[in-house]
Design an enzyme around this catalytic site. Structure first.
Site, PDB file in Angstrom:
ATOM      1  N   ALA A  82       0.874  -1.146  -0.028  1.00  0.00           N
ATOM      2  CA  ALA A  82       0.115  -0.245  -0.007  1.00  0.00           C
ATOM      3  C   ALA A  82       0.892   1.164   0.058  1.00  0.00           C
ATOM      4  O   ALA A  82       1.862   1.336   0.645  1.00  0.00           O
ATOM      5  CB  ALA A  82      -0.877  -0.080   1.137  1.00  0.00           C
ATOM      6  N   THR A 132      11.200   0.500  -3.571  1.00  0.00           N
ATOM      7  CA  THR A 132      11.536   1.144  -4.831  1.00  0.00           C
ATOM      8  C   THR A 132      13.036   1.503  -5.136  1.00  0.00           C
ATOM      9  O   THR A 132      13.692   1.766  -4.068  1.00  0.00           O
ATOM     10  CB  THR A 132      10.880   2.287  -5.234  1.00  0.00           C
ATOM     11  OG1 THR A 132      11.254   2.998  -6.351  1.00  0.00           O
ATOM     12  CG2 THR A 132      10.977   3.346  -4.171  1.00  0.00           C
ATOM     13  N   ASP A 133      13.765   1.448  -6.337  1.00  0.00           N
ATOM     14  CA  ASP A 133      14.945   1.747  -6.510  1.00  0.00           C
ATOM     15  C   ASP A 133      15.105   3.217  -6.563  1.00  0.00           C
ATOM     16  O   ASP A 133      16.152   3.772  -6.382  1.00  0.00           O
ATOM     17  CB  ASP A 133      15.540   1.105  -7.952  1.00  0.00           C
ATOM     18  CG  ASP A 133      14.497   1.419  -9.076  1.00  0.00           C
ATOM     19  OD1 ASP A 133      13.663   2.398  -8.827  1.00  0.00           O
ATOM     20  OD2 ASP A 133      14.870   1.240 -10.238  1.00  0.00           O
ATOM     21  N   GLU A 134      13.787   3.978  -6.411  1.00  0.00           N
ATOM     22  CA  GLU A 134      13.890   5.578  -6.562  1.00  0.00           C
ATOM     23  C   GLU A 134      14.691   6.176  -5.307  1.00  0.00           C
ATOM     24  O   GLU A 134      15.040   7.361  -5.297  1.00  0.00           O
ATOM     25  CB  GLU A 134      12.524   5.892  -6.739  1.00  0.00           C
ATOM     26  CG  GLU A 134      11.972   5.635  -8.097  1.00  0.00           C
ATOM     27  CD  GLU A 134      11.016   6.629  -8.822  1.00  0.00           C
ATOM     28  OE1 GLU A 134      10.846   7.632  -8.131  1.00  0.00           O
ATOM     29  OE2 GLU A 134      10.240   5.926  -9.455  1.00  0.00           O
ATOM     30  N   TYR A 158       7.985  11.543  -3.455  1.00  0.00           N
ATOM     31  CA  TYR A 158       7.500   9.860  -3.518  1.00  0.00           C
ATOM     32  C   TYR A 158       8.687   9.242  -3.116  1.00  0.00           C
ATOM     33  O   TYR A 158       8.634   8.251  -2.067  1.00  0.00           O
ATOM     34  CB  TYR A 158       7.103   9.407  -4.875  1.00  0.00           C
ATOM     35  CG  TYR A 158       7.257   8.150  -5.227  1.00  0.00           C
ATOM     36  CD1 TYR A 158       6.242   7.281  -4.468  1.00  0.00           C
ATOM     37  CD2 TYR A 158       8.019   7.548  -5.879  1.00  0.00           C
ATOM     38  CE1 TYR A 158       6.279   5.770  -4.684  1.00  0.00           C
ATOM     39  CE2 TYR A 158       8.073   5.942  -6.047  1.00  0.00           C
ATOM     40  CZ  TYR A 158       7.243   5.140  -5.213  1.00  0.00           C
ATOM     41  OH  TYR A 158       7.273   3.901  -5.370  1.00  0.00           O
ATOM     42  N   LYS A 162       9.198   6.977   0.474  1.00  0.00           N
ATOM     43  CA  LYS A 162       9.641   5.586   0.339  1.00  0.00           C
ATOM     44  C   LYS A 162      10.954   5.281   1.406  1.00  0.00           C
ATOM     45  O   LYS A 162      10.972   4.328   1.801  1.00  0.00           O
ATOM     46  CB  LYS A 162       9.542   4.958  -1.001  1.00  0.00           C
ATOM     47  CG  LYS A 162       8.420   5.184  -1.784  1.00  0.00           C
ATOM     48  CD  LYS A 162       7.211   4.009  -1.296  1.00  0.00           C
ATOM     49  CE  LYS A 162       7.573   2.463  -1.406  1.00  0.00           C
ATOM     50  NZ  LYS A 162       6.543   1.643  -0.940  1.00  0.00           N
TER      51      LYS A 162
HETATM   52  P1  NAD Z   1      -0.573   1.348  -7.112  1.00  0.00           P
HETATM   53  O1  NAD Z   1      -0.662   2.936  -7.008  1.00  0.00           O
HETATM   54  O2  NAD Z   1      -1.040   0.617  -8.146  1.00  0.00           O
HETATM   55  O3  NAD Z   1      -1.094   0.713  -5.858  1.00  0.00           O
HETATM   56  C1  NAD Z   1      -1.320   1.288  -4.768  1.00  0.00           C
HETATM   57  C2  NAD Z   1      -2.288   0.484  -3.884  1.00  0.00           C
HETATM   58  O4  NAD Z   1      -2.275   1.075  -2.556  1.00  0.00           O
HETATM   59  C3  NAD Z   1      -3.751   1.100  -4.393  1.00  0.00           C
HETATM   60  O5  NAD Z   1      -4.470   0.039  -4.561  1.00  0.00           O
HETATM   61  C4  NAD Z   1      -4.331   2.055  -3.384  1.00  0.00           C
HETATM   62  O6  NAD Z   1      -5.719   2.255  -3.092  1.00  0.00           O
HETATM   63  C5  NAD Z   1      -3.592   1.127  -2.232  1.00  0.00           C
HETATM   64  N1  NAD Z   1      -3.442   2.496  -0.946  1.00  0.00           N
HETATM   65  C6  NAD Z   1      -3.198   3.679  -1.039  1.00  0.00           C
HETATM   66  N2  NAD Z   1      -3.160   4.321   0.251  1.00  0.00           N
HETATM   67  C7  NAD Z   1      -3.614   3.716   0.847  1.00  0.00           C
HETATM   68  C8  NAD Z   1      -4.051   3.278   2.209  1.00  0.00           C
HETATM   69  N3  NAD Z   1      -3.576   4.301   3.157  1.00  0.00           N
HETATM   70  N4  NAD Z   1      -4.401   2.058   3.011  1.00  0.00           N
HETATM   71  C9  NAD Z   1      -4.488   1.199   2.356  1.00  0.00           C
HETATM   72  N5  NAD Z   1      -4.240   0.814   0.937  1.00  0.00           N
HETATM   73  C10 NAD Z   1      -3.924   2.418   0.264  1.00  0.00           C
HETATM   74  O7  NAD Z   1       0.995   1.077  -6.881  1.00  0.00           O
HETATM   75  P2  NAD Z   1       1.882  -0.162  -7.549  1.00  0.00           P
HETATM   76  O8  NAD Z   1       2.613   0.154  -8.827  1.00  0.00           O
HETATM   77  O9  NAD Z   1       1.122  -1.419  -7.338  1.00  0.00           O
HETATM   78  O10 NAD Z   1       2.900  -0.233  -6.305  1.00  0.00           O
HETATM   79  C11 NAD Z   1       2.741  -1.088  -5.296  1.00  0.00           C
HETATM   80  C12 NAD Z   1       4.161  -0.752  -4.350  1.00  0.00           C
HETATM   81  O11 NAD Z   1       5.256  -1.096  -4.832  1.00  0.00           O
HETATM   82  C13 NAD Z   1       4.213   0.578  -3.525  1.00  0.00           C
HETATM   83  O12 NAD Z   1       4.707   0.553  -2.294  1.00  0.00           O
HETATM   84  C14 NAD Z   1       5.281   1.138  -4.627  1.00  0.00           C
HETATM   85  O13 NAD Z   1       6.202   2.299  -3.990  1.00  0.00           O
HETATM   86  C15 NAD Z   1       6.137  -0.181  -4.867  1.00  0.00           C
HETATM   87  N6  NAD Z   1       6.921  -0.177  -6.206  1.00  0.00           N
HETATM   88  C16 NAD Z   1       6.291   0.120  -7.294  1.00  0.00           C
HETATM   89  C17 NAD Z   1       6.963   0.011  -8.625  1.00  0.00           C
HETATM   90  C18 NAD Z   1       6.338   0.131  -9.925  1.00  0.00           C
HETATM   91  O14 NAD Z   1       7.049   0.130 -11.021  1.00  0.00           O
HETATM   92  N7  NAD Z   1       5.038  -0.039  -9.983  1.00  0.00           N
HETATM   93  C19 NAD Z   1       8.384  -0.536  -8.588  1.00  0.00           C
HETATM   94  C20 NAD Z   1       8.886  -0.792  -7.331  1.00  0.00           C
HETATM   95  C21 NAD Z   1       8.122  -0.659  -6.238  1.00  0.00           C
HETATM   96  O1  DAU Z   2      11.698   2.661 -10.367  1.00  0.00           O
HETATM   97  C1  DAU Z   2      10.516   2.313  -9.722  1.00  0.00           C
HETATM   98  C2  DAU Z   2       9.422   3.218  -9.838  1.00  0.00           C
HETATM   99  O2  DAU Z   2       8.691   3.167 -11.031  1.00  0.00           O
HETATM  100  C3  DAU Z   2       8.125   3.015  -8.653  1.00  0.00           C
HETATM  101  O3  DAU Z   2       8.748   3.331  -7.500  1.00  0.00           O
HETATM  102  C4  DAU Z   2       6.931   3.970  -8.932  1.00  0.00           C
HETATM  103  O4  DAU Z   2       6.007   3.594  -8.049  1.00  0.00           O
HETATM  104  C5  DAU Z   2       6.548   3.871 -10.521  1.00  0.00           C
HETATM  105  O5  DAU Z   2       5.656   4.785 -10.817  1.00  0.00           O
HETATM  106  C6  DAU Z   2       7.642   3.982 -11.232  1.00  0.00           C
HETATM  107  O6  DAU Z   2       8.126   5.358 -11.442  1.00  0.00           O
HETATM  108  P1  DAU Z   2       8.734   6.221 -12.580  1.00  0.00           P
HETATM  109  O7  DAU Z   2       8.713   7.501 -12.454  1.00  0.00           O
HETATM  110  O8  DAU Z   2      10.123   5.690 -13.184  1.00  0.00           O
HETATM  111  O9  DAU Z   2       7.307   5.586 -13.700  1.00  0.00           O
HETATM  112  P2  DAU Z   2       6.406   6.653 -14.618  1.00  0.00           P
HETATM  113  O10 DAU Z   2       5.813   5.344 -15.417  1.00  0.00           O
HETATM  114  O11 DAU Z   2       5.712   7.656 -14.109  1.00  0.00           O
HETATM  115  O12 DAU Z   2       7.592   7.028 -15.746  1.00  0.00           O
HETATM  116  C7  DAU Z   2       8.435   6.400 -16.389  1.00  0.00           C
HETATM  117  C8  DAU Z   2       9.401   7.274 -17.064  1.00  0.00           C
HETATM  118  O13 DAU Z   2       8.561   7.937 -17.959  1.00  0.00           O
HETATM  119  C9  DAU Z   2       9.947   8.337 -16.388  1.00  0.00           C
HETATM  120  O14 DAU Z   2      11.349   8.753 -17.163  1.00  0.00           O
HETATM  121  C10 DAU Z   2       8.952   9.588 -16.717  1.00  0.00           C
HETATM  122  C11 DAU Z   2       8.794   9.139 -18.082  1.00  0.00           C
HETATM  123  N1  DAU Z   2       7.115   9.600 -18.550  1.00  0.00           N
HETATM  124  C12 DAU Z   2       6.063   9.268 -17.603  1.00  0.00           C
HETATM  125  C13 DAU Z   2       4.919   9.444 -18.122  1.00  0.00           C
HETATM  126  C14 DAU Z   2       3.672   9.140 -17.053  1.00  0.00           C
HETATM  127  C15 DAU Z   2       7.237  10.242 -19.650  1.00  0.00           C
HETATM  128  O15 DAU Z   2       7.801  10.688 -20.395  1.00  0.00           O
HETATM  129  N2  DAU Z   2       5.629  10.673 -20.154  1.00  0.00           N
HETATM  130  C16 DAU Z   2       4.615  10.334 -19.256  1.00  0.00           C
HETATM  131  O16 DAU Z   2       3.222  10.713 -19.311  1.00  0.00           O
END
Ligand code: NAD
Ligand code: DAU
Length: 368
Positions: A82, A132-134, A158, A162
């Site tokens: 979450a 996350t790697d961020e 963000y 994290k």
């Molecule tokens: P997402 O935004 O799709 O999902 C997040 C979920 O958390 C949603 O369903 C939302 O309703 C729920 N949520 C938000 N606030 C809440 C609260 N207060 N209580 C309960 N639920 C709540 O995100 P995601 O892409 O599935 O990412 C999931 C996890 O993985 C996050 O912690 C993110 O930092 C981490 N992560 C994501 C990526 C990526 O590329 N998407 C990569 C590395 C790590």
């Molecule tokens: O690295 C892990 C992270 O990856 C997770 O922790 C985050 O939750 C997840 O959202 C993601 O972060 P990014 O910022 O890398 O993802 P995003 O899809 O938002 O963007 C990917 C790249 O694309 C980034 O360099 C920004 C660029 N971008 C993104 C959007 C939405 C664009 O150029 N245009 C866009 O409209």
């Protein structure tokens, strides 16, 4: 047999993880918890009555509710997804990120400590934190990839939220002995990803004939991992990870954003060429008229504080957990495109309402 509490279960990775786990571990009980923010969709999860699964609508900050659920379901494993997860939103409104990602993670840690540790040794328990790697900041083109030893240098609200959560998780192990593990993963892609993130946004915009907004010069680099491989890494961390350890997880798969967008355009063009039904269903897509989706590419103002490059060295996860990604980028992207083409009702329904209003407010009507 495990009793899992999966927070953020209705989000992108949470929903994929729940499906992955139920398929592979049918004897376990999974309690999926989610506050159902704009990013959470009940429809991404199995229906009520699915063997081994229950959903509960709750906020991770509600300590009393979490404590009741942990006791009632004899939870021995927490997999904590979450979060507020979108960098752009954290730039426009950081408060929700501090609330959920920092205060919410701390609330969960407090409850886990109370329920698991205050009554003495409870047996095997695990709090797995999905990060996350961020947190590591940004790499230059020739820099070595991130490892678990890379110092934290978060650049967006963000990433900072994290990083704060990662530190709290670590501290609950060091100070109180809570059995925690953390994975720091690179960019995921695959089914059920909310179309505010790069890959699904570009897909649905192209299908709708809307501009494909590429930030800055499009040269930013991300390391992409298919979501099921991330789920597998978490499973391995639960099974073989050592309490107190962190594991960097990635795909060894670096792409510039513009190269990804061009690849998606080419694959969509080919899909439309091979399938006349797509031309009828998505008449506004340039590929429906034999044109290329590439003509929708629009370079727009850069993201503030935009990290230039992420890349993960996953050697520790490979050595200690046996983690090796199983999906190639070619196969994973193919599956992703097919999924979005076959699940039009899913992405249309999740994009209705607050998301569209938010994008229009911040980016104008064109890209919504
Ligand atoms: P997402 O935004 O799709 O999902 C997040 C979920 O958390 C949603 O369903 C939302 O309703 C729920 N949520 C938000 N606030 C809440 C609260 N207060 N209580 C309960 N639920 C709540 O995100 P995601 O892409 O599935 O990412 C999931 C996890 O993985 C996050 O912690 C993110 O930092 C981490 N992560 C994501 C990526 C990526 O590329 N998407 C990569 C590395 C790590
Ligand atoms: O690295 C892990 C992270 O990856 C997770 O922790 C985050 O939750 C997840 O959202 C993601 O972060 P990014 O910022 O890398 O993802 P995003 O899809 O938002 O963007 C990917 C790249 O694309 C980034 O360099 C920004 C660029 N971008 C993104 C959007 C939405 C664009 O150029 N245009 C866009 O409209």
């Amino acid at each position: 047999m495990r009793h899992l509490l999966v927070t953020g279960a209705a989000g992108f990775i949470g929903a994929n993880f729940v499906r992955y786990w139920l398929e592979r571990r049918p004897d376990d009980d999974v309690l999926g918890l989610d506050a159902l923010t704009y990013a959470g969709n009940r429809a991404s999860l199995p229906p009520d009555g699915h063997p081994g699964f229950r959903f509960v609508h709750a906020d991770i900050l509600d300590e009393a509710a979490i404590e009741r659920l942990m006791q009632a379901h004899a939870i021995d494993t927490i997999v904590h997804f979450a979060a507020e997860s979108h960098v752009d939103r954290s730039i426009h409104g950081p408060d929700a990120f501090v609330r959920t990602n920092i205060v919410g993670t701390h609330a969960l840690l407090k409850v886990a400590r109370r329920v698991w540790l205050d009554g003495g040794d409870p047996g095997p328990r695990r709090f797995h934190h999905v990060s996350t790697d961020e947190v590591f900041g940004s790499l230059g083109p020739a820099d070595p990839r991130f490892t678990e030893a890379t110092p934290f240098a978060p650049n967006s609200p963000y990433a900072a939220s994290k990083a704060a959560a990662d530190h709290l998780v670590r501290s609950y192990h060091q100070t109180f002995g809570l059995p925690v593990t953390t994975t720091n993963c690179s960019n995921n892609y695959g089914p059920y990803q909310f179309p505010e993130k790069l890959i699904p946004l570009m897909l649905v915009n192209a299908l709708e004939g809307r501009p494909l907004p590429v930030y800055g010069d499009g040269g930013n680099v991300r390391d992409w991992l298919f979501v099921t491989d991330h789920c597998r890494a978490i499973e391995l961390a639960l099974d073989h990870g050592r309490a107190g350890e962190t594991y960097a997880v990635g795909g060894h798969n670096e792409w510039t954003n513009i190269a990804i967008v061009r690849l998606l355009c080419r694959l969509l063009d080919e899909s439309f060429g091979a399938n006349p039904a797509l031309r009828r269903r998505f008449a506004r897509c340039p590929a429906a008229r034999g044109d290329s989706c590439e003509r929708l590419i629009a370079f727009v103002a850069d993201r503030l504080g935009h990290d230039r490059r992420y890349a993960i060295d996953a050697a520790k996860a490979e050595r200690a957990l046996g983690f090796v990604p199983q999906e190639t980028f070619e196969s994973g992207i193919g599956k992703t495109i097919t999924w979005y083409l076959e699940h039009e009702s899913w992405w249309r329904s999740v994009m209705d309402g607050s998301y569209r209003a938010w994008v229009e407010q911040h980016y104008g009507r064109e890209s919504a």
